[in-house]
Scaffold this motif. Structure first.
Motif, PDB file in Angstrom:
ATOM      1  N   GLY A 435     -15.342  25.255  -4.028  1.00 46.19           N
ATOM      2  CA  GLY A 435     -15.036  25.114  -5.447  1.00 46.19           C
ATOM      3  C   GLY A 435     -13.625  24.622  -5.665  1.00 46.19           C
ATOM      4  N   VAL A 436     -13.194  24.596  -6.913  1.00 48.33           N
ATOM      5  CA  VAL A 436     -11.831  24.201  -7.278  1.00 48.33           C
ATOM      6  C   VAL A 436     -11.237  25.275  -8.175  1.00 48.33           C
ATOM      7  N   LYS A 437      -9.915  25.288  -8.289  1.00 50.52           N
ATOM      8  CA  LYS A 437      -9.245  26.244  -9.157  1.00 50.52           C
ATOM      9  C   LYS A 437      -7.955  25.639  -9.679  1.00 50.52           C
ATOM     10  N   THR A 438      -7.518  26.122 -10.830  1.00 47.15           N
ATOM     11  CA  THR A 438      -6.331  25.566 -11.474  1.00 47.15           C
ATOM     12  C   THR A 438      -5.066  26.335 -11.149  1.00 47.15           C
ATOM     13  N   LYS A 440      -3.153  29.309  -8.184  1.00 47.62           N
ATOM     14  CA  LYS A 440      -3.188  29.875  -6.839  1.00 47.62           C
ATOM     15  C   LYS A 440      -4.003  31.158  -6.774  1.00 47.62           C
ATOM     16  N   ALA A 442      -6.285  32.132  -9.175  1.00 44.52           N
ATOM     17  CA  ALA A 442      -7.376  32.075 -10.146  1.00 44.52           C
ATOM     18  C   ALA A 442      -8.625  32.786  -9.650  1.00 44.52           C
ATOM     19  N   ASP A 443      -8.864  32.784  -8.360  1.00 46.85           N
ATOM     20  CA  ASP A 443     -10.066  33.430  -7.820  1.00 46.85           C
ATOM     21  C   ASP A 443      -9.740  34.738  -7.111  1.00 46.85           C
ATOM     22  N   ASP A 446     -12.339  37.387  -5.377  1.00 46.88           N
ATOM     23  CA  ASP A 446     -13.558  36.740  -4.886  1.00 46.88           C
ATOM     24  C   ASP A 446     -14.024  37.452  -3.612  1.00 46.88           C
TER      25      ASP A 446
END
Length: 590
Positions: A435-438, A440, A442-443, A446
């Motif tokens: 996936g991608v994230k905006t 550092k 953000a996830d 997880d």
């Protein structure tokens, strides 16, 4: 491994039962036709007490109480409040000549048994008799029965007297096989709730604390029996330690019981005690029926005073939301405390806490309301079986705290658990993620990958902050330094007797003692007791999703003592949501 299979069994059966309950909910409600009419008590009666169900703080407003269908036992479960009230009423009731304790298994905590036991001791001050009989004496029931004038056992019965044992189920081996890593963030050397997820046996610190509080509880157990049976405490210890009591004859020989009798002989003895001839039936009233006797008279005796003392029941695990009779929802309990604070008729509050803790955030929300209430009227805490971790958090702001000697309390600490399921997904199931994230972080959280060192540091900081807030709240509430609270905190568990010595509680006593203390602090001579939160009606529960409560009823009935394993598995998912202030584990004493 046997414990693992118990977990699996409890979970599978629970799921199967829960899936079929909605089909029979309507049938069950229609079938409930139990009468609430007051019961007349005949002269020369005995109060028959048989406790073969878990004892909650309050008698549940349960539509399935007294119902038996589909092979399930619908015996009505009586709450501690009504058990104690009935014993107290029987003490003054001229129609009640004595109490018959019969075949009880005491599926309740040590402190709950203690309160019932003390109620029986007070009952005996009236000069009335208490007779106990059972085919099987568990240690819990024998502790209760030991206050009786006469204790009898079936000649072929079973008498358990072997000491206390506490067992913890460790899941690390099973998690390893599944490819699951439990990532632990905690504060507190003794905060061992997370140990089952990353260890295969008890840590030295945990073994030390369990040995300490279990020994304290066992010493109190032996002291109580010694006093009531007039047997040297050291002798009792040796009888248990050496496995001396193997048969009912052994219990009689060493004066733990007064006789070996069959049930018909007990009934004949009770007839003699109450002046009933052999050919007539014994006059007996069941506890559930006695609760309803002379209800109008009881209300009249309460008086006309407008002064109130509110008893707020906080029982079960602490989480956000409304909760129910067996769990503490921060929203519902906060609302109840706020309501009694703003009610001018309520002059004092007794907060009854029976909780192993739970969400640290939800605990703090409740603590805030307790602190605000203490500023305007007295708040006294009464601790039940357990008032630990978050349960202690919500109690610490009170003016004073009462606990039973065998209450479990303390456990001042915070932890968080975040599972890493990467190996389960990748190696066991062949599932991968991308996936991608905006940002550092953000996830963060997880579960498909392990925490990075920076993420772990963020979570540790959060847990540290929670522990600092916890110890400060306790220090302010108890009038101690934060450094001192930290020294006795660290997640360590104490009994009520131990907590008294180190300043975590003020006095040893039961809920009635707490009520008297509240009345004295509020300068009340006459008052009425009101209870909160309000127990909802059947229609309220049905409209809000009665099926959840009904499912629990049937799952408990099917699983029996294994229900705790089912609850533990459900609790694991809750612990992985927010930082927790809860007991190291569920205390099970064998």
């Amino acid at each position: 491994m046997k414990q693992f299979f118990k977990f699996v069994f409890a979970t599978v059966v629970g799921i199967i039962i829960a899936s079929i309950i909605p089909i029979i909910v309507i049938i069950g409600i229609i079938s409930v036709a139990s009468s609430d009419k007051a019961v007349e008590v005949d002269a020369n009666s005995i109060l028959h007490i048989k406790i073969a169900y878990p004892v909650n703080e309050r008698t549940p407003n349960n539509p399935f109480a007294g119902l038996s269908f589909l092979g399930l036992d619908g015996e009505k479960a009586i709450g501690l409040n009504d058990i104690l009230a009935s014993i107290k009423k029987a003490k003054k009731d001229d129609n009640i000549k004595g109490i018959f304790l019969d075949e009880s298994y005491m599926m309740s905590g040590q402190a709950t048994t203690e309160e019932i036991r003390n109620g029986l001791i007070d009952f005996k001050k009236s000069g009335k008799f208490v007779v106990a009989y059972s085919e099987i004496y568990t240690q819990g029931f024998y502790y209760l029965a030991s206050v009786a004038d006469k204790v009898y056992i079936n000649p072929k019965g079973i008498f358990e007297f072997r000491g206390f044992a506490s067992e913890i189920t460790f899941l690390k081996g099973a998690l390893d096989k599944l490819g699951i890593e439990a990532q632990i963030i905690k504060v507190g050397t003794y905060k061992s709730a997370v140990e089952p997820y990353f260890l295969t046996k008890m840590s030295d610190a945990n073994r030390l604390q369990v040995t300490s509080y279990l020994g304290s509880m066992y010493d109190h157990f032996l002291t109580g029996i010694s006093k009531n049976r007039n047997i040297n405490k050291d002798s009792l210890f040796n009888l248990a330690n050496n496995g001396t009591i193997q048969e009912p004859e052994d219990a009689l020989k060493y004066k733990l019981v007064d006789g070996l009798k069959y049930k018909d002989e007990i009934l004949a003895d009770l007839k003699t005690r109450t002046g009933i001839t052999e050919k007539k039936d014994l006059h007996s009233v069941e506890l559930a029926d006695y609760m309803k006797s002379d209800a109008k008279k009881d209300n009249e005796e309460a008086g006309t005073t407008k002064n109130r003392i509110a008893v707020v029941y906080a029982s079960g695990e602490i989480n956000g939301g409304d909760g129910d009779d067996n769990s503490i929802g921060s929203e519902a309990i906060s609302k109840a405390i706020r309501k009694v604070r703003l009610d001018d008729k309520v002059k004092a509050v007794v907060l009854r806490v029976n909780s192993p803790g739970g969400s640290s955030l939800a605990s703090d929300v409740i603590w805030r309301e307790v602190m605000l209430t203490k500023k305007v009227k007295p708040v006294i805490v009464s601790m039940g079986d357990v008032a630990a971790s978050g349960g202690y958090y919500i109690a610490c702001a009170a003016d004073s705290i009462y606990a039973e000697p065998n209450t479990i309390t303390g456990s001042i600490g915070i932890f968080a658990v975040l599972p890493n399921l990467q190996k389960l997904f990748n190696d066991k199931l062949g599932i991968t993620f991308d996936g991608v994230k905006t940002g550092k972080f953000a996830d963060l959280g997880d579960v498909s990958r392990p925490l990075t060192p920076e993420e772990r540091a963020i979570l540790q900081k959060s847990v540290n902050h929670g522990y600092d807030a916890f110890t400060k709240a306790v220090a302010d509430g108890r009038g101690k330094t934060q450094a001192y609270i930290n020294s006795i905190g660290q997640g360590r568990v104490w009994t009520g007797s131990q907590a008294l010595k180190i300043g975590l509680v003020d006095k040893l006593g039961n809920i009635n003692d707490a009520v008297k203390s509240a009345a004295k602090k509020a300068n009340l001579k006459e008052y009425k007791l009101v209870t909160y939160p309000e127990q909802k009606s059947i229609l309220n529960k049905f409209g809000e999703g009665l099926s959840t409560e009904v499912k629990a009823h049937f799952v408990k009935a099917e699983l029996g003592e294994n229900y705790r394993y089912y609850e533990q598995i459900k609790g694991v998912t809750q612990m992985m949501r927010t930082p927790q202030a809860r007991m190291p584990y569920d205390v099970v004493i064998k």
